[in-house]
Design an enzyme around this catalytic site. Structure first.
Site, mmCIF file in Angstrom:
data_model
loop_
_atom_site.group_PDB
_atom_site.id
_atom_site.type_symbol
_atom_site.label_atom_id
_atom_site.label_comp_id
_atom_site.label_asym_id
_atom_site.label_seq_id
_atom_site.Cartn_x
_atom_site.Cartn_y
_atom_site.Cartn_z
ATOM 1 N N LYS A 123 0.815 -1.219 0.000
ATOM 2 C CA LYS A 123 0.000 0.000 0.000
ATOM 3 C C LYS A 123 0.849 1.271 0.000
ATOM 4 O O LYS A 123 0.508 2.270 -0.631
ATOM 5 C CB LYS A 123 -0.935 0.015 1.215
ATOM 6 C CG LYS A 123 -1.816 -1.231 1.343
ATOM 7 C CD LYS A 123 -2.887 -1.293 0.266
ATOM 8 C CE LYS A 123 -3.821 -2.466 0.433
ATOM 9 N NZ LYS A 123 -3.722 -3.472 -0.613
ATOM 10 N N GLU B 140 -2.852 8.217 7.287
ATOM 11 C CA GLU B 140 -3.696 8.997 6.378
ATOM 12 C C GLU B 140 -4.737 9.727 7.211
ATOM 13 O O GLU B 140 -5.190 9.218 8.234
ATOM 14 C CB GLU B 140 -4.443 8.070 5.397
ATOM 15 C CG GLU B 140 -3.606 7.547 4.268
ATOM 16 C CD GLU B 140 -4.393 6.627 3.344
ATOM 17 O OE1 GLU B 140 -3.827 6.270 2.314
ATOM 18 O OE2 GLU B 140 -5.536 6.256 3.654
ATOM 19 N N HIS C 174 -16.672 -3.732 6.824
ATOM 20 C CA HIS C 174 -15.712 -3.393 5.769
ATOM 21 C C HIS C 174 -15.881 -4.258 4.534
ATOM 22 O O HIS C 174 -14.972 -4.359 3.708
ATOM 23 C CB HIS C 174 -14.259 -3.487 6.274
ATOM 24 C CG HIS C 174 -13.942 -2.493 7.352
ATOM 25 N ND1 HIS C 174 -13.835 -1.149 7.116
ATOM 26 C CD2 HIS C 174 -13.743 -2.654 8.681
ATOM 27 C CE1 HIS C 174 -13.566 -0.521 8.249
ATOM 28 N NE2 HIS C 174 -13.516 -1.415 9.215
ATOM 29 N N ARG D 281 -7.077 -7.379 -10.312
ATOM 30 C CA ARG D 281 -7.805 -8.607 -10.653
ATOM 31 C C ARG D 281 -9.219 -8.226 -11.068
ATOM 32 O O ARG D 281 -9.595 -7.068 -10.967
ATOM 33 C CB ARG D 281 -7.887 -9.509 -9.418
ATOM 34 C CG ARG D 281 -8.414 -8.701 -8.218
ATOM 35 C CD ARG D 281 -8.774 -9.529 -7.037
ATOM 36 N NE ARG D 281 -8.913 -8.736 -5.831
ATOM 37 C CZ ARG D 281 -9.985 -8.035 -5.481
ATOM 38 N NH1 ARG D 281 -11.027 -8.013 -6.277
ATOM 39 N NH2 ARG D 281 -10.027 -7.338 -4.362
#
Lengths: 498, 161
Positions: free
Chosen positions: A114, A209, A244, A301
């Protein structure tokens, strides 16, 4: 390319196998020992058994490559989940002389980490969430090391501002992620996030973040071929989530306009181009109320919710994956979005009990049909839902000329859907479709938690319902043993024949 | 009498067999096949429901909603088909569990049938003696076909308790 091994199970395996058949290709299914006779093994040209039971069988890359060789397959399609985003598996497939139906291992690696993805995107001019990457060691077992990490996180946090998200660079699926609302919470959050990331991924690197509230989850479908063409195919709004995980997706996003779509589409194409992407991929963004958007991550994907893009663009994404992998140019014209598409994910889970997975027989399983309804599944009536695998049973997709008509169609389709013997989220989804936020399109990622703080309550049966149930109660009990212990040998034999 | 667990306490329902179906208050219920049911209320158009019993639960789909209803008094119940010894649906005979002359108790299984991957036990509607066996293992039978003749020891239809 003549024969494609599909390294997956369930509905996505069925989806890919059907695309192979339509493209005139042979297909090879693989199955764990506890999935002999599953739908995907029947649809494929041939099926190869793997050793072991449960998801681990589908994660054995060596066994899958051996199965490809033994069955004469010359290409591997990974579907989603399992080995689909494992660069080492992609590399092993290619080294075995097989075609890998997906992006290069290098592209998977650069998007899989990430923090690397964040840096790559920022350098490519794609907006990222305000935050800060941190140079930290991957282990951090020692206290002295931890204190130095904490000091640099604390310094960075002051620049980013609270509340913030502490994220593991190797993370995913909510693991290694912590909300931090004040400096006082920072040390605890850092310790636990790093511990979790170390356990799950063996990599304790973190970054921070800013926490964006009431933001929408909007993702852009991209497609790139080996002839230098990269296009975007519009967006998908995936804001409605529980734990989530997405449950309701639609395209186009109710928050979109032509200008914003062009800008987000260009950012997604820039993201794909930055890693020399080839194939189908998805660039995820957080979209704020004022129209500001930020790169979240790229999924390298095919995505679960790809059918809604197929509905509104008329592009068969899996067919294009096969075409691109065989070296041809994509057959996609200019982007014309038609109508509105909605997908809901049908899970074997109990919405009245914290959405925990449920198991049982699919004693009656009658999916909805009719105009504008698509139903992708890997199960059929008589199958038994086991606790071993992901609880997603099916995807129900509707397409209609307008959003209002698509909502009406989805309500009708959910009402028509009969599943008896296993608890599912169908009734919950039906109630979700009547929420004013869903009707108005003002959805956000924490909607379900805020609207159902005490969970969902199933409806009370009417007098008529009780009367029919009382009559059914006097009938003989429905046999549920046909899968595990067939009462006639012909049942199991018939299942294994193509 | 059928008793279901409710959120508080329980609910009792008494279906009364009538002309091939059942009557419950102003409702009339008819069985259409293994899982489909029709019900009509006070002359309103008939509606369709899906219902199956799985062990101690009845699973029901009606008016677009699924209900799982838990039976309070679970256990063997007699078939409510008239006579009790007829095939409840078209299918194959898997097992014949009795011979002519056997004494049977109400609720004891007589024949095991299979159709559409579902196993059904045809139960004795009352205490009695087996007078005739009309089928053998492997036979294909039609819905309503008589499988067993039973000489009842009592006129009370214990299946309708």
């Amino acid at each position: 390319m003549r024969s494609v091994l599909v390294a997956n199970r369930g509905e996505i395996a069925c989806r890919v196998i059907r695309a192979c058949t339509e493209a005139g290709l042979d297909s090879v299914a693989v199955f764990a020992e506890d999935e002999a006779g599953a739908l995907h093994t029947e649809l494929a040209t041939r099926a190869v058994g793997l050793t072991g039971q449960g998801p681990s069988a589908y994660l054995d890359g060596e066994a899958i490559i051996a199965a490809a060789r033994a069955s004469g397959a010359d290409a591997v399609h990974p579907g989603f989940g399992f080995l689909s985003e494992r660069a080492d598996f992609a590399r092993a497939v290619m080294e075995a002389g097989l075609v890998w139906i997906g992006p290069s291992p290098e592209a998977i690696e650069r998007m899989g980490d990430k923090m690397t993805a964040r840096i790559t995107m920022r350098d490519a001019g794609v907006p990222v969430i305000p935050g800060c990457e941190l140079e930290t060691s991957t282990t951090g077992e020692e206290e002295r090391d931890f204190q130095s990490v904490l000091a640099s996180v604390r310094l960075a946090a002051e620049n980013v501002g609270y509340p913030l998200l502490l994220k593991a660079s190797a993370g995913g699926g909510g693991k290694g992620m912590r909300e931090v609302h004040s400096e006082a919470q920072l040390e605890d959050a850092l310790r636990s996030a790093r511990r979790e990331a170390m356990t799950a991924f063996g990599d304790g690197r973190v970054y921070i973040e800013r926490l964006l509230r009431k933001a929408r989850h909007v993702e852009v479908q991209v497609l790139a071929d080996g002839h230098g063409r990269t296009v975007h195919l519009g967006e998908r709004e995936c804001s409605i989530q529980r734990r989530h995980q997405k449950v309701f997706e639609e395209s186009p996003s109710p928050a979109m306009n032509a200008d914003l779509r062009a800008r987000m589409g260009a950012a997604a194409v820039a993201a794909a181009t930055a890693v020399d992407y080839v194939g189908a991929g998805t660039v995820e963004f957080l979209l704020e109320e004022d129209g500001t958007f930020h790169f979240l991550e790229m999924n390298t994907r095919i995505q679960v919710e790809h059918p809604i893009t197929e509905a509104v663009t008329g592009v068969d994404l899996v067919a294009e994956q096969l075409r691109i992998a065989s070296g041809e140019a994509m057959q996609v014209g200019d982007l014309h979005l038609q109508g509105h598409a909605i997908e809901v994910r049908i899970y074997a889970e109990d919405p009245s009990n914290a959405f925990l997975p449920s198991i049982g027989p699919l004693a009656v399983f009658r999916p909805p049909t009719g105009p504008g309804v698509r139903f992708d599944t890997g199960v059929r009536e008589g199958d038994v839902v086991s606790p071993s695998y992901d609880p997603m049973l099916a995807k129900l997709v509707v397409h209609a000329p307008s959003r209002r008509q698509a909502l009406a169609r989805m309500r009708r389709a959910l009402d028509d859907f009969v599943v008896l013997g296993t608890t599912t989220n169908v009734g919950f989804l039906r109630d979700l479709l009547d929420l004013s936020e869903v009707v108005n399109g003002t959805t956000y990622t924490t909607l379900i938690d805020e609207v159902f703080p005490a969970g969902w309550t199933p409806p009370v049966p009417s007098t008529a319902a009780l009367a029919v149930a009382a009559c059914a109660a006097s009938m003989p009990t429905k046999s549920t043993s046909s899968n595990s212990a067939p009462s006639s040998p012909f049942i199991s034999v018939a299942r294994r024949l193509p | 009498m059928v008793e279901f667990r409710a959120r508080e306490g329980s609910v009792e329902v008494q279906p009364i067999p009538n002309d091939g179906g059942w009557v419950i208050g102003s409702l009339r219920v008819t069985r259409l096949d293994d899982v489909r049911w029709s019900f009509e209320e006070d002359g309103a158009p008939p509606r369709i429901a899906y219902a199956v019993r799985i062990r101690d639960d009845v699973w029901l789909h009606v008016d677009g909603r699924v209900h799982r209803l838990n039976l309070v008094e679970a256990g063997a119940r007699g078939s409510t088909e008239e006579g009790g010894c007829t095939a409840p649906m078209p299918g194959a005979v898997l097992e014949v569990l009795v011979d002519v002359g056997d004494e049977v108790l109400a609720g004891s299984p007589l024949v095991v049938m299979e159709a559409m991957k579902m196993e059904h036990r045809v139960l004795a509607p009352a205490n009695g003696t087996v007078a005739a066996v009309h089928v053998e293992v492997g036979a294909r039978v039609q819905q309503g076909q008589t499988l067993i003749d039973l000489d009842s020891n009592t006129t009370e239809d214990s299946a309708q308790r």
